[in-house]
Every structure is written in C-alpha cells, then in structure tokens.
Design a protein around this motif. Sequence first.
Motif, PDB file in Angstrom:
ATOM      1  N   ARG A 144      -3.503   3.326   6.338  1.00  0.00           N
ATOM      2  CA  ARG A 144      -2.701   3.906   5.250  1.00  0.00           C
ATOM      3  C   ARG A 144      -3.543   4.150   3.999  1.00  0.00           C
ATOM      4  O   ARG A 144      -3.393   5.163   3.329  1.00  0.00           O
ATOM      5  N   LEU A 145      -4.441   3.205   3.686  1.00  0.00           N
ATOM      6  CA  LEU A 145      -5.273   3.368   2.489  1.00  0.00           C
ATOM      7  C   LEU A 145      -6.282   4.506   2.646  1.00  0.00           C
ATOM      8  O   LEU A 145      -6.668   5.123   1.654  1.00  0.00           O
ATOM      9  N   ARG A 146      -6.707   4.800   3.840  1.00  0.00           N
ATOM     10  CA  ARG A 146      -7.612   5.940   4.050  1.00  0.00           C
ATOM     11  C   ARG A 146      -6.876   7.254   3.783  1.00  0.00           C
ATOM     12  O   ARG A 146      -7.475   8.215   3.327  1.00  0.00           O
ATOM     13  N   ILE A 162     -11.352  -4.810   0.712  1.00  0.00           N
ATOM     14  CA  ILE A 162     -10.544  -3.850  -0.038  1.00  0.00           C
ATOM     15  C   ILE A 162     -10.611  -4.257  -1.497  1.00  0.00           C
ATOM     16  O   ILE A 162     -10.361  -5.412  -1.837  1.00  0.00           O
ATOM     17  N   ARG A 221      -6.135   2.382  -7.722  1.00  0.00           N
ATOM     18  CA  ARG A 221      -6.814   2.974  -6.585  1.00  0.00           C
ATOM     19  C   ARG A 221      -7.673   1.918  -5.914  1.00  0.00           C
ATOM     20  O   ARG A 221      -8.115   0.971  -6.547  1.00  0.00           O
ATOM     21  N   VAL A 222      -7.911   2.100  -4.625  1.00  0.00           N
ATOM     22  CA  VAL A 222      -8.722   1.149  -3.883  1.00  0.00           C
ATOM     23  C   VAL A 222      -9.960   1.819  -3.313  1.00  0.00           C
ATOM     24  O   VAL A 222      -9.984   3.033  -3.105  1.00  0.00           O
ATOM     25  N   PRO A 240      -5.262   6.191  -1.098  1.00  0.00           N
ATOM     26  CA  PRO A 240      -5.949   4.982  -1.577  1.00  0.00           C
ATOM     27  C   PRO A 240      -5.325   4.324  -2.808  1.00  0.00           C
ATOM     28  O   PRO A 240      -5.992   4.067  -3.806  1.00  0.00           O
ATOM     29  N   ARG A 241      -4.030   4.021  -2.723  1.00  0.00           N
ATOM     30  CA  ARG A 241      -3.356   3.328  -3.810  1.00  0.00           C
ATOM     31  C   ARG A 241      -2.701   2.069  -3.273  1.00  0.00           C
ATOM     32  O   ARG A 241      -2.155   2.082  -2.176  1.00  0.00           O
ATOM     33  N   ALA A 242      -2.765   1.001  -4.077  1.00  0.00           N
ATOM     34  CA  ALA A 242      -2.165  -0.270  -3.659  1.00  0.00           C
ATOM     35  C   ALA A 242      -1.771  -1.069  -4.888  1.00  0.00           C
ATOM     36  O   ALA A 242      -2.213  -0.787  -6.004  1.00  0.00           O
ATOM     37  N   LYS A 250      -2.941  -1.399   7.183  1.00  0.00           N
ATOM     38  CA  LYS A 250      -3.188  -1.144   5.753  1.00  0.00           C
ATOM     39  C   LYS A 250      -4.420  -0.282   5.544  1.00  0.00           C
ATOM     40  O   LYS A 250      -4.442   0.577   4.675  1.00  0.00           O
ATOM     41  N   ILE A 306      -9.184  -3.405  -5.268  1.00  0.00           N
ATOM     42  CA  ILE A 306      -8.213  -2.705  -6.114  1.00  0.00           C
ATOM     43  C   ILE A 306      -8.829  -2.577  -7.496  1.00  0.00           C
ATOM     44  O   ILE A 306      -9.203  -3.576  -8.120  1.00  0.00           O
ATOM     45  N   VAL A 311       0.853  -1.188   0.000  1.00  0.00           N
ATOM     46  CA  VAL A 311       0.000   0.000   0.000  1.00  0.00           C
ATOM     47  C   VAL A 311       0.885   1.233   0.000  1.00  0.00           C
ATOM     48  O   VAL A 311       2.027   1.207   0.458  1.00  0.00           O
TER      49      VAL A 311
END
Length: 142
Positions: free
Chosen positions: A61-63, A130, A88-89, A66-68, A58, A132, A26
């Motif tokens: 961090r994604l909040r 989540i 983007r997630v 929002p990339r993974a 995770k 992707i 992430v």
Amino acid sequence: MTTTTSLLTAEELDFLGRPLHGFLSVAGGTLPPQPRPVWFEATPEGTIQLITEPDSLKVRRLRRDPRASIVVAAPVGEPERWLSVAGRVTIETDGARDLCSRLGARYWDLSDPALADALAAMLAGEPLRIVIHPETVRRWAP
C-alpha cells in the motif's frame, strides 16, 4: 489541550522513547483505515521509524501511496496523553536489521530464549525500515 504542528518537541521525543506501542495506519487501504499495533522508534531528527517484512500488505500500500500515520498513547494508569504523527514515508533497506535489533531489545526480555529465537528469526529475514517524515503532529495532554 490539542494542538497541531509539524515538529516534535524534546518532551514528546522523550515520551516516544518509551517502549509504547504505536498504531500505524497507511493510506490506500480499506475505508475506514485499519490501524495495526507496531514497534517504533523516534529519531533525534524527529522522524518515526519501524520495521516490517518486504511482502507485507502495508509495504504494497505504501508503494502505491506513501502516506501513513502513527498514534501513540500513554498506558493505563497514567494521565491521558497521545500523539498522532502523519506524513510521507520512505521505505529503506539500510539500517533495518540494526533497528530490528534495537526494537527487539526495547520491547522484549531477550533473556527469554523463545523471544531471543523469535528476534533471531526476524533478523534472518530481509526486514525493511519504514520512515515517517512528519508533516502534521497532533497531540493531547492535560
């Protein structure tokens, strides 16, 4: 050959339909990224979804970013092959328990009482899904 595109092919969706581990990275973490093995599912629409706990690092961090990306490779004993999907997630609550049940059955032998109990404990929580949404797919296969 290595190529880049934003779509997964039918052959790649079949490959991703196997019970292989993905390695998720992430954005917004330590440098370099610290990938973690995850259970995942590729959807017919070409997204990749996985489950996690709501208080996981995770998710925090994604909040923020929002990339993974996820990398999936063929296991030992097969010709080298891998896919890397980045995008983007979205973080969803709907469908998380159903996904958790499907992934548990895919990755574990649920006739084993210990594994069945572990899955029941996961389902008793508040899992998140989540998703992707691929923007870039990199691949290598002979």
